[in-house]
Design an enzyme around this catalytic site. Structure first.
Site, PDB file in Angstrom:
ATOM      1  N   ASP A  70       5.275 -17.613 -45.455  1.00 22.06           N
ATOM      2  CA  ASP A  70       6.653 -17.550 -44.953  1.00 22.06           C
ATOM      3  C   ASP A  70       7.221 -16.131 -44.891  1.00 22.06           C
ATOM      4  O   ASP A  70       6.692 -15.192 -45.464  1.00 22.06           O
ATOM      5  CB  ASP A  70       7.570 -18.438 -45.803  1.00 22.06           C
ATOM      6  N   GLU A 118       7.037 -19.600 -50.181  1.00 25.50           N
ATOM      7  CA  GLU A 118       6.925 -18.861 -51.447  1.00 25.50           C
ATOM      8  C   GLU A 118       8.238 -18.123 -51.728  1.00 25.50           C
ATOM      9  O   GLU A 118       8.643 -18.001 -52.882  1.00 25.50           O
ATOM     10  CB  GLU A 118       5.763 -17.854 -51.388  1.00 25.50           C
ATOM     11  N   GLU A 119       8.883 -17.625 -50.664  1.00 32.68           N
ATOM     12  CA  GLU A 119      10.060 -16.762 -50.867  1.00 32.68           C
ATOM     13  C   GLU A 119      11.236 -17.490 -51.507  1.00 32.68           C
ATOM     14  O   GLU A 119      12.122 -16.857 -52.050  1.00 32.68           O
ATOM     15  CB  GLU A 119      10.490 -16.120 -49.537  1.00 32.68           C
ATOM     16  N   ARG A 172      -5.101  -7.582 -63.295  1.00 31.66           N
ATOM     17  CA  ARG A 172      -4.576  -7.493 -64.650  1.00 31.66           C
ATOM     18  C   ARG A 172      -4.618  -8.842 -65.360  1.00 31.66           C
ATOM     19  O   ARG A 172      -4.086  -9.828 -64.859  1.00 31.66           O
ATOM     20  CB  ARG A 172      -3.123  -6.999 -64.577  1.00 31.66           C
ATOM     21  N   HIS A 180      10.782  -6.671 -49.194  1.00 31.84           N
ATOM     22  CA  HIS A 180      12.105  -7.290 -48.991  1.00 31.84           C
ATOM     23  C   HIS A 180      13.124  -6.295 -48.437  1.00 31.84           C
ATOM     24  O   HIS A 180      14.317  -6.580 -48.459  1.00 31.84           O
ATOM     25  CB  HIS A 180      12.650  -7.939 -50.279  1.00 31.84           C
TER      26      HIS A 180
HETATM   27 ZN   LIG Z   1       8.573 -11.732 -51.304  1.00 33.49          ZN
HETATM   28 ZN   LIG Z   2       5.498 -12.131 -51.511  1.00 34.79          ZN
END
Ligand SMILES: [Zn+2]
Ligand SMILES: [Zn+2]
Length: 396
Positions: free
Chosen positions: A84, A142-143, A182, A368
């Protein structure tokens, strides 16, 4: 002896140009969370064309899964990508810049999608050499941290049952050509915060006859920063950001209400619990000093910390080192960003690693931001490591 994707180098080289233009096509046509219809259609088409078994219409209709059964015996391993875009108007001037005002791929999910499709296509093209079953998961939304959970609940890790799950996030914090892997906590937990301040509206010239919720909200906002600075140990981390303030209709009208929306990021559960417990009384007490009332709601869309599993992380690190050499691979530091990949990693052991896409020179815009831009040289690097990880993990 581990198999390196380099033995598959020709495939990667041959498909890099097509992968890049696929990424640009997604970039040109970004779609918001849960509205990724065109994107999902293209994913399903490509997976069909590569002869994968395709399940579409998952998680509110835009989730897609491709299942690839190799000709050799092996394990079942999942790869997850998110698809997305964000509600932003892009400032980049390029032929492939967003054609949809107010929507933009400013996090790199266009790249994640293009890499995962290409990964599926490469495995499919050489199915005879592929062990086990690869499950390629394309999750929406996901956002808004909302797409992963319904995918997991829909059973995408169950049919067939994946033993492990892997995935990558592109990042402008590291140069193209590098990878960060990580173990343990990698990305912060996220809670959405809603602060509703109620006063009493009136004329801007006579504030003494009203109760001004804007002034109260301003003090709450400043105070919240001290809640982090003064009530969280200096050895711990927390971020409390208000990203939206809504109040009023006109310059000389005191409105009746002011609303603020924000996000809380933490790593330690006790830090999160302390702030979540303190916020309502803290905001209400400040509001009371200004004769207003404040109500705090901590949203139910909590996204827990992304924690990589030790063994699978060491494995990814080994694969990445085999592909890129030791100098290209580092641990990196935990980041305050959040990601709903956490729901996959809570369902199965696995590793979420980061792949650099920063330009060779200059200061990249953060994710973003409307000026976000990726160095596409990172795409084949992500593909190479992803392919190495999948080929080796699939091997029985
Ligand atoms: Zn994002
Ligand atoms: Zn992302």
């Amino acid at each position: 002896m581990r198999k390196t994707g380099s033995t598959w180098s020709q495939e990667i080289d041959a498909r890099t140009a097509a992968m890049t233009s696929l990424r640009r096509d997604f970039h040109r046509h970004p779609e918001l969370s849960f509205q990724e219809r065109r994107t999902a259609e293209i994913i399903a088409e490509r997976l069909h064309a590569a002869n994968l078994e395709v399940r579409a219409g998952i998680a509110g209709s835009t989730g897609v899964v491709g299942i690839l059964r190799g000709d050799r015996p092996g394990r079942t391993i999942a790869w997850r990508a998110d698809i997305d875009a964000l509600p932003l108007t892009e400032t980049l001037e390029a032929p492939f810049a967003s054609g949809t005002p107010g929507v933009m791929h400013a996090c790199g999910h266009d790249g994640h999608t293009a890499i995962a499709i290409t990964l599926a296509e490469i495995l499919a093209a050489r199915r005879a050499e592929v062990p086990g079953t690869a499950v390629l998961i394309f999750q929406p939304a996901e956002e808004v941290l909302g797409g992963a959970r319904p995918m997991v609940e829909a059973g995408v890790l169950e049919q067939p049952r994946a033993e492990e799950v892997y995935g990558l996030h592109l990042t402008t914090q590291m140069p193209a050509g590098t990878v960060m892997v990580r173990p343990g906590p990698n990305m912060a937990s996220a809670d959405s915060i809603l602060v509703e301040v109620t006063g009493r509206g009136g004329h801007g010239a006579y504030p003494h006859l009203s109760v001004d919720p804007v002034t109260a909200a301003a003090h709450i906002l400043i105070g919240m920063q001290h809640l982090v600075a003064k009530e969280v140990s200096a050895h711990e981390t927390a971020v409390l950001t208000i990203g939206q303030i809504v109040a009023g209709t006109k310059n000389n009208i005191i409105p009746a209400t002011a609303t603020m929306r924000g996000t809380l990021r933490t790593f330690a559960d006790d830090v999160r619990e302390h702030i979540v417990r303190r916020l309502p009384a803290f905001a209400a007490d400040i509001a009371r000093a200004y004769r207003a009332e404040a109500r705090v709601t901590v949203g139910d869309s909590r996204c827990p910390t992304v924690i990589n599993h030790e063994r699978q992380t060491a494995f990814v690190r080994e694969c990445a080192t085999a592909e890129l050499g030791p100098h290209a691979v580092s641990e990196g530091t935990p980041v305050m960003a959040s990601d709903d990949m956490t729901y996959f990693l809570r369902a199965r052991p696995g590793c979420y690693f980061r792949v650099g896409i920063a330009p060779a020179d200059g200061h990249p815009a953060p994710h973003h931001a409307p000026g976000f831009e990726m160095n596409e040289a990172g795409l084949p690097v992500g593909l190479r490591v992803g392919l190495g990880v999948m080929l080796n993990a699939l091997e029985a």
